[in-house]
Design an enzyme around this catalytic site. Structure first.
Site, PDB file in Angstrom:
ATOM      1  N   CYS A 285       1.059  -1.287   0.038  1.00  0.00           N
ATOM      2  CA  CYS A 285      -0.167   0.009   0.020  1.00  0.00           C
ATOM      3  C   CYS A 285       0.823   1.339  -0.035  1.00  0.00           C
ATOM      4  CB  CYS A 285      -0.735   0.034   1.177  1.00  0.00           C
ATOM      5  SG  CYS A 285      -1.691   1.330   1.385  1.00  0.00           S
TER       6      CYS A 285
ATOM      7  N   CYS B 101       0.074   3.299   3.646  1.00  0.00           N
ATOM      8  CA  CYS B 101       0.861   2.689   4.899  1.00  0.00           C
ATOM      9  C   CYS B 101       1.872   1.821   4.818  1.00  0.00           C
ATOM     10  CB  CYS B 101      -0.285   2.124   5.690  1.00  0.00           C
ATOM     11  SG  CYS B 101      -1.351   0.765   5.052  1.00  0.00           S
TER      12      CYS B 101
ATOM     13  N   CYS C 227      -7.530  -0.638   1.044  1.00  0.00           N
ATOM     14  CA  CYS C 227      -6.247  -1.203   2.158  1.00  0.00           C
ATOM     15  C   CYS C 227      -7.136  -1.403   3.427  1.00  0.00           C
ATOM     16  CB  CYS C 227      -5.098  -0.178   2.165  1.00  0.00           C
ATOM     17  SG  CYS C 227      -4.221  -0.809   3.717  1.00  0.00           S
TER      18      CYS C 227
ATOM     19  N   CYS D 270      -5.317   1.011   6.148  1.00  0.00           N
ATOM     20  CA  CYS D 270      -5.517   2.401   6.154  1.00  0.00           C
ATOM     21  C   CYS D 270      -6.467   3.037   5.640  1.00  0.00           C
ATOM     22  CB  CYS D 270      -4.212   3.269   5.634  1.00  0.00           C
ATOM     23  SG  CYS D 270      -3.963   3.195   3.899  1.00  0.00           S
TER      24      CYS D 270
ATOM     25  N   CYS E 234      -7.950  -4.578 -10.499  1.00  0.00           N
ATOM     26  CA  CYS E 234      -7.514  -3.361 -11.391  1.00  0.00           C
ATOM     27  C   CYS E 234      -6.886  -2.517 -10.453  1.00  0.00           C
ATOM     28  CB  CYS E 234      -8.427  -3.081 -12.273  1.00  0.00           C
ATOM     29  SG  CYS E 234      -8.072  -1.790 -13.520  1.00  0.00           S
TER      30      CYS E 234
END
Length: 191
Positions: free
Chosen positions: A106, A109, A155, A158, A178
């Site tokens: 991510c 985070c 995510c 976060c 995607c």
């Protein structure tokens, strides 16, 4: 009947021409209005998530940062994609054609999300994966904006917007994550 068909064909031609023009510009769409004028509307990846989804996901995922802290931490593009549920331009992003071996985390985070061994060329212009290497870190939300139903991917740590999930990927899962490059960080595998 014929008049309606002709109007539809002219509209489709106008959208195709605006898409071709937009592909030659360096400006990225930042609003729904810009996106509708510049991106190919039949590609559901190209349409940003609906308004209000950020609040829905924020209710599910506790973020430890304020919006001011996110703005200071992220680039403008990362903030637009991760926090405002934007979409970057196809074929004009960092990882759509990345062939390096490693992990995708991510961009907000740093938690692990995808592995390059699950990445495939979907032809869409965005990084596409058929599976997550850390399913507990990837969450989904139903997105019914823009007259369609899609599955938004975020995510779980976060709450950052990652992209969308479609049921048209390769085996073994049949799934296509995607994902926006702006929502990812890549760590190359060391030899």
């Amino acid at each position: 009947m014929h008049k309606t068909l002709i109007i539809s064909l002219v509209s489709a031609l106008a959208l195709t021409l605006s898409t071709l023009i937009a592909m030659n510009e360096d400006v990225k769409p930042t609003t729904t209005e810009d996106l509708n004028a510049e991106a190919c509307p039949e590609d559901a990846c190209a349409i940003p998530s609906g308004e209000g989804l950020a609040d829905t996901i924020a209710d599910k995922v506790a973020s430890t940062r304020t919006e001011e802290e996110w703005k200071a931490l992220l680039t403008d593009e990362q903030y637009r994609v991760l926090r405002q549920h934007g979409t970057e331009r196809a074929f004009r992003n960092t990882f759509w054609n990345n062939k390096e071996t490693g992990q995708y985390a991510c961009g907000g985070c740093g938690v692990e999300l995808f592995d390059s061994t699950h990445k495939f060329d979907s032809g869409t212009g965005w990084p596409s994966f058929y599976d997550s290497t850390a399913p507990d870190n990837v969450g989904t939300t139903v997105d019914q904006s823009h007259g369609m139903t899609r599955t938004e991917v975020h995510c779980n740590n976060c709450g950052g917007h990652l992209g969308h999930l479609f049921p048209d990927g390769p085996k073994p899962t049949g799934q296509r994550y995607c994902i926006n490059s702006a929502s990812l960080a890549f760590k190359e595998k060391s030899e």
